[in-house]
Design a protein around this motif. Structure first.
Motif, PDB file in Angstrom:
ATOM      1  N   ILE A 137       0.777  -1.199  -0.047  1.00  0.00           N
ATOM      2  CA  ILE A 137       0.016  -0.062  -0.032  1.00  0.00           C
ATOM      3  C   ILE A 137       0.833   1.352  -0.288  1.00  0.00           C
ATOM      4  O   ILE A 137       0.433   2.234  -0.856  1.00  0.00           O
ATOM      5  CB  ILE A 137      -1.055  -0.159   1.262  1.00  0.00           C
ATOM      6  CG1 ILE A 137      -2.056  -0.956   1.114  1.00  0.00           C
ATOM      7  CG2 ILE A 137      -1.635   1.357   1.353  1.00  0.00           C
ATOM      8  CD1 ILE A 137      -2.866  -1.170   2.303  1.00  0.00           C
ATOM      9  N   VAL A 138       1.887   1.199   0.829  1.00  0.00           N
ATOM     10  CA  VAL A 138       2.667   2.564   1.145  1.00  0.00           C
ATOM     11  C   VAL A 138       3.681   2.616  -0.234  1.00  0.00           C
ATOM     12  O   VAL A 138       3.760   3.759  -0.538  1.00  0.00           O
ATOM     13  CB  VAL A 138       3.605   2.405   2.317  1.00  0.00           C
ATOM     14  CG1 VAL A 138       4.575   3.646   2.491  1.00  0.00           C
ATOM     15  CG2 VAL A 138       2.525   2.489   3.452  1.00  0.00           C
ATOM     16  N   THR A 140       3.191   1.591  -3.109  1.00  0.00           N
ATOM     17  CA  THR A 140       2.404   2.095  -4.477  1.00  0.00           C
ATOM     18  C   THR A 140       1.762   3.376  -4.478  1.00  0.00           C
ATOM     19  O   THR A 140       1.816   4.227  -5.281  1.00  0.00           O
ATOM     20  CB  THR A 140       1.070   1.204  -4.670  1.00  0.00           C
ATOM     21  OG1 THR A 140       1.513  -0.308  -4.413  1.00  0.00           O
ATOM     22  CG2 THR A 140       0.400   1.516  -5.908  1.00  0.00           C
ATOM     23  N   PHE A 141       1.292   3.871  -3.066  1.00  0.00           N
ATOM     24  CA  PHE A 141       1.204   5.305  -2.915  1.00  0.00           C
ATOM     25  C   PHE A 141       2.262   6.295  -3.360  1.00  0.00           C
ATOM     26  O   PHE A 141       2.062   7.164  -3.913  1.00  0.00           O
ATOM     27  CB  PHE A 141       0.716   5.345  -1.399  1.00  0.00           C
ATOM     28  CG  PHE A 141       0.405   6.965  -0.934  1.00  0.00           C
ATOM     29  CD1 PHE A 141      -0.779   7.660  -1.208  1.00  0.00           C
ATOM     30  CD2 PHE A 141       1.411   7.541  -0.414  1.00  0.00           C
ATOM     31  CE1 PHE A 141      -0.776   8.870  -0.850  1.00  0.00           C
ATOM     32  CE2 PHE A 141       1.237   9.014  -0.040  1.00  0.00           C
ATOM     33  CZ  PHE A 141       0.037   9.508  -0.204  1.00  0.00           C
ATOM     34  N   GLY A 216      -3.486   1.914  -2.675  1.00  0.00           N
ATOM     35  CA  GLY A 216      -2.294   2.943  -2.707  1.00  0.00           C
ATOM     36  C   GLY A 216      -2.493   3.870  -3.696  1.00  0.00           C
ATOM     37  O   GLY A 216      -2.524   5.076  -3.536  1.00  0.00           O
TER      38      GLY A 216
END
Length: 235
Positions: A137-138, A140-141, A216
């Motif tokens: 998630i992080v 990709t964000f 993300g």
């Protein structure tokens, strides 16, 4: 059609060269082997090459999470989003299939790996599901923050491909031992499907590499919407 073909070719290239670096060059010994840094640059340089090769045609998303982020930022239509995602997934499957055919010709055989993503016991650094979810998630964000930032109005567009590719290199250097690094649902789906016969576990875990990157990417897209906290159009 041009955009779909470009996205198909771009995603196929990313999977073939990125995953190929991991399972072909990564399985060698001595001078014929590469390490995490080499694999990381294979993924990053694939992005750089495609950014300049197909960027003017489709924007070179070659990643459903990127397309979702661009859509959430209000920079593409829902119809284009669907077209892009279908082309990307098909391109990833094609890239994994080509890699499978190449590896099938190895005289000594191989373990059936196609660079599938995963987590848990027996997978690389053996990180748990929470670690994998948080990282994907992080990462990709932050990847989308770079992509949406360097492609917004006023940004130095001629350097966009290089900045995006190098960001992917850094993400891989940090995350290969955690999940093998996805940040791209298509990149995970292709090898998992083609390699399902020899590695069914990867297909069972692929849900995380669809859900986490989409979350993300969507979060970053919201920040870059018109009037959003990272929208520079009013500056």
């Amino acid at each position: 059609m041009k955009k779909a073909v470009a996205e198909f070719i771009g995603t196929m290239t990313l999977v073939l060269f990125g995953c190929g670096a991991a399972v072909i060059a990564g399985m060698g010994t001595g001078a014929t082997s590469i390490d995490i840094l080499g694999i990381s640059f294979a993924f990053g340089l694939s992005i750089v090459a495609m950014a300049y090769g197909i960027g003017k045609i489709s924007g070179c998303h070659i990643n459903p999470a990127v397309s979702v982020g661009v859509f959430m930022a209000g920079r593409m239509s829902a119809g284009d989003l669907v077209t892009y995602v279908i082309a990307q997934v098909l391109g990833a499957i094609a890239g994994a299939a080509i890699l499978y055919l190449i590896l099938s010709g190895k005289a000594g055989g191989w373990d059936g790996g196609l660079g599938q993503n995963g987590w848990g016991a027996g997978y690389l650094g053996e990180y748990d599901m929470t670690s994998a979810l948080v990282f994907e998630i992080v990462a990709t964000f932050l990847f989308l923050v770079c992509i949406l930032g360097v492609t917004q109005k006023g940004a130095p567009a001629h350097l966009a491909g290089l900045a995006i590719g190098l960001t992917l290199v850094v993400i891989h250097i940090v995350g290969i031992n955690v999940t093998g690094v996805s940040v791209n649902p298509a990149r995970s789906i292709g090898p998992a499907i083609i390699g399902a016969a020899t590695n069914p576990g990867a297909l069972a875990q692929v849900w995380l590499f669809i859900v986490a990157p989409i979350i993300g990417g969507a979060l970053a897209g919201v920040l870059f919407r018109e009037g959003g906290v990272l929208d520079a159009s009013d500056d």
